[in-house]
Design an enzyme around this catalytic site. Sequence first.
Site, mmCIF file in Angstrom:
data_model
loop_
_atom_site.group_PDB
_atom_site.id
_atom_site.type_symbol
_atom_site.label_atom_id
_atom_site.label_comp_id
_atom_site.label_asym_id
_atom_site.label_seq_id
_atom_site.Cartn_x
_atom_site.Cartn_y
_atom_site.Cartn_z
ATOM 1 N N GLY A 43 0.815 -1.219 0.000
ATOM 2 C CA GLY A 43 0.000 0.000 0.000
ATOM 3 C C GLY A 43 0.841 1.257 0.000
ATOM 4 N N CYS A 44 1.916 1.251 0.750
ATOM 5 C CA CYS A 44 2.778 2.437 0.843
ATOM 6 C C CYS A 44 3.517 2.678 -0.473
ATOM 7 C CB CYS A 44 3.749 2.273 2.009
ATOM 8 S SG CYS A 44 2.881 2.070 3.592
ATOM 9 N N THR A 45 3.844 1.597 -1.170
ATOM 10 C CA THR A 45 4.487 1.724 -2.475
ATOM 11 C C THR A 45 3.505 2.299 -3.489
ATOM 12 O OG1 THR A 45 5.969 -0.120 -1.973
ATOM 13 C CG2 THR A 45 5.694 0.465 -4.296
#
Length: 159
Positions: A43-45
């Site tokens: 998700g952070c990527t």
Amino acid sequence: MLSINQAFPNFQLKNQDGQTRTLKDYAGKWLVLYFYPKDDTPGCTIQGKSFTSNKEEFDKHGVTVVGVSKDDVASHKNFCNKFSFTIELLSDPQAELMKAAGLSQGNWMGVPFWERTTFLIDPKGIIRKTYEKVKPEGHEAVLLKDIKELHMTTGTCSY
């Protein structure tokens, strides 16, 4: 959690290049300050890639995008290099800013994490919009839509 029309608290954090940043460094521009759980996770990527691929559009509207997590400077540097991010990432290893902003914590399989949260801060350091429990997919589009609307209502249009 901090709310709309409150001043965002000052901070002093290092970015992925080891440079110290404070809220004053972003004065005079709109600021998207997004908090995310961990570098190099799915998700952070997605979120970092989305902000990077839309950087020109944010720039066009006079908006700086900055991410914050507990990861250290070296982790941020690797994350930025791995995915060619053009946004700045700040390291908050003691979660001091996260606590000051009133972020909530979640728990995934017994592991606590800071909830994905975004603040839209005006050029004077005042919070104009908050986003809690953000879903990474499409978040940048929501922000750009809100930024355009805020520019129209506040008369701070920069394009």
